[in-house]
Design a protein around this motif. Structure first.
Motif, short mmCIF file in Angstrom:
data_model
loop_
_atom_site.label_atom_id
_atom_site.label_comp_id
_atom_site.label_asym_id
_atom_site.label_seq_id
_atom_site.Cartn_x
_atom_site.Cartn_y
_atom_site.Cartn_z
N TYR A 72 72.18 10.97 38.80
CA TYR A 72 72.97 12.14 38.46
C TYR A 72 72.67 12.49 37.00
O TYR A 72 72.49 11.61 36.17
CB TYR A 72 74.48 11.89 38.57
N ALA A 73 72.64 13.78 36.71
CA ALA A 73 72.43 14.22 35.32
C ALA A 73 73.03 15.61 35.16
O ALA A 73 72.75 16.51 35.96
CB ALA A 73 70.95 14.24 34.98
N ASP A 95 62.62 12.82 37.90
CA ASP A 95 62.78 14.28 37.86
C ASP A 95 63.38 14.67 36.50
O ASP A 95 64.46 14.18 36.14
CB ASP A 95 63.71 14.72 38.99
N PRO A 96 62.75 15.56 35.75
CA PRO A 96 63.30 15.95 34.45
C PRO A 96 64.50 16.90 34.57
O PRO A 96 65.17 17.17 33.57
CB PRO A 96 62.13 16.65 33.76
N ALA A 97 64.79 17.39 35.77
CA ALA A 97 65.85 18.38 35.96
C ALA A 97 67.23 17.74 35.80
O ALA A 97 67.41 16.52 35.90
CB ALA A 97 65.74 19.02 37.34
N VAL A 156 70.72 5.75 38.37
CA VAL A 156 71.08 6.30 37.07
C VAL A 156 72.34 7.14 37.17
O VAL A 156 72.47 7.98 38.08
CB VAL A 156 69.93 7.17 36.51
N ARG A 157 73.26 6.93 36.24
CA ARG A 157 74.47 7.74 36.15
C ARG A 157 74.56 8.32 34.73
O ARG A 157 74.06 7.74 33.77
CB ARG A 157 75.72 6.91 36.46
N ASP A 188 71.76 14.11 44.72
CA ASP A 188 71.14 13.32 43.66
C ASP A 188 69.77 13.86 43.31
O ASP A 188 69.22 14.74 43.97
CB ASP A 188 71.07 11.84 44.05
N LEU A 189 69.24 13.32 42.22
CA LEU A 189 67.93 13.69 41.70
C LEU A 189 67.00 12.49 41.78
O LEU A 189 67.46 11.34 41.77
CB LEU A 189 68.05 14.14 40.23
N GLU A 190 65.70 12.74 41.82
CA GLU A 190 64.73 11.65 41.76
C GLU A 190 64.78 11.01 40.38
O GLU A 190 65.10 11.65 39.38
CB GLU A 190 63.33 12.17 42.05
#
Length: 332
Positions: free
Chosen positions: A278-279, A132-134, A211-212, A127-129
């Motif tokens: 997730y993104a 985090d813009p990534a 966030v998904r 997962d991402l923070e």
């Protein structure tokens, strides 16, 4: 015209893919599905008998798999144990289906030199923070956090090894969270929709901040077919529709669409190891293969999905009571 073998074709995403193939091509489709609790034969009702065949069976059954692969031009592997909560309660079915099942299929397509496409998930990347813009790309290192995502990561690595070691003609896709018709009511969006339709209240893990990146199952199906037709053997493609929403936003949208107060939900105990965000960056799929999502507006896709569940109570009703009893036992 090609003969497609679709594993897990009575499941949520698999059944949507089967319908997409039959609607948009002249291919024939054979579905292999074990019909566990997540598979529903009714999800395939009404398909043309001359172009569609259903076989009930296990992807770990090497003899059956070999027989079916021998008659196929393309194998598309959707079958998987996929519910995180279940993997935390009992990881063993995930090891068997996601790893041994994938191995069984890979050996069959290797013997018969059959084109193979492997369906995976963005959850293999961890997962991402939240700030985090990534986004995940094809180069993001694997960092799975649950028995589900770790077995899916392992199955991806098996495919890559069989491509390199044995020359299997395979591609992989890792997709973000799907929503749409025929999704089991244990999953987040249909659970909340059917709770409200039943006169109840949606349930949010923790504070609902996770966030998904949501994509409609029809768009996922179109992307998979594009990869099979145009993708480069041995490559991985990420599938996403820039649909990032936190769980609280999704629940509020469902309540609003169904004419309820946006805050008419309950907070429940958070899932252990619940991934934050997730993104997906689907630039490669769009730029190299020319795919674009049809449901670029999440609100419109969600409204269509809510209407489908409202109109198909006979499909989801048999699953609902047992699903909610299992969640209640976990205080969720």
């Amino acid at each position: 015209m090609s003969a497609y073998l679709v594993t897990g074709g009575a499941g949520f995403i698999g059944s949507n893919f089967v319908r997409h193939v039959l609607d948009h091509t002249d291919h024939t489709v054979t579905v292999l599905d074990k019909l566990t609790y997540a598979g529903n034969r009714a999800s395939l009702d009404g398909l043309p008998e001359g172009r569609f065949t259903f076989v009930r069976g296990d992807i770990c059954d090497a003899a059956l798999v070999d027989e079916l692969v021998a008659d196929a031009d393309v194998v598309v592997h959707f079958a998987a144990e996929s519910h995180n909560d279940n993997s935390l309660r009992d990881p063993s079915p995930f090891l068997q289906t996601n790893l041994i099942g994938t191995y069984t299929l890979l050996e069959a397509v290797r013997r018969h030199e059959t084109r193979y496409h492997h369906i995976s998930t963005d959850e293999v990347y961890g997962d991402l923070e939240l700030d985090d813009p990534a986004k995940f790309t094809e180069q993001t290192p694997y960092n799975p956090s649950s028995p589900y995502s770790s077995t899916k990561a392992g199955s991806d690595l098996l495919v890559r090894a069989w491509v390199r070691s044995f020359g299997v003609q395979a591609t992989i896709s890792n997709c973000s969270n799907n929503y749409g018709p025929y999704q089991h009511v244990e999953k987040f969006i249909p659970r909340q929709i059917t709770n409200v339709l039943d006169g109840g209240r949606p349930k949010l893990y923790g504070k609902g901040e996770n966030v998904r990146d949501w994509i409609h199952a029809d768009d996922h199906s179109a992307a998979v077919l594009t990869i099979i037709e145009k993708g480069t053997i041995g490559e991985t493609y990420l599938i996403g529709a820039n649909g990032e929403k936190n769980n609280k936003e999704v629940v509020e949208a469902i309540l609003t669409e169904l004419g309820q107060p946006a805050d008419a939900y309950d907070l429940v105990t958070d899932r252990a190891g619940h991934d934050l965000r997730y993104a997906i960056d689907a630039t490669r799929l769009r730029a190299e293969l020319g795919w674009e999502p049809r449901y670029s507006d999440f609100a419109a896709g969600l409204a269509d999905t809510i209407a489908w569940y409202r109109d198909h109570e006979s499909w989801w009703r048999p699953q609902k009571a047992a699903t909610e009893a299992a969640y209640a036992a976990q205080n969720q």
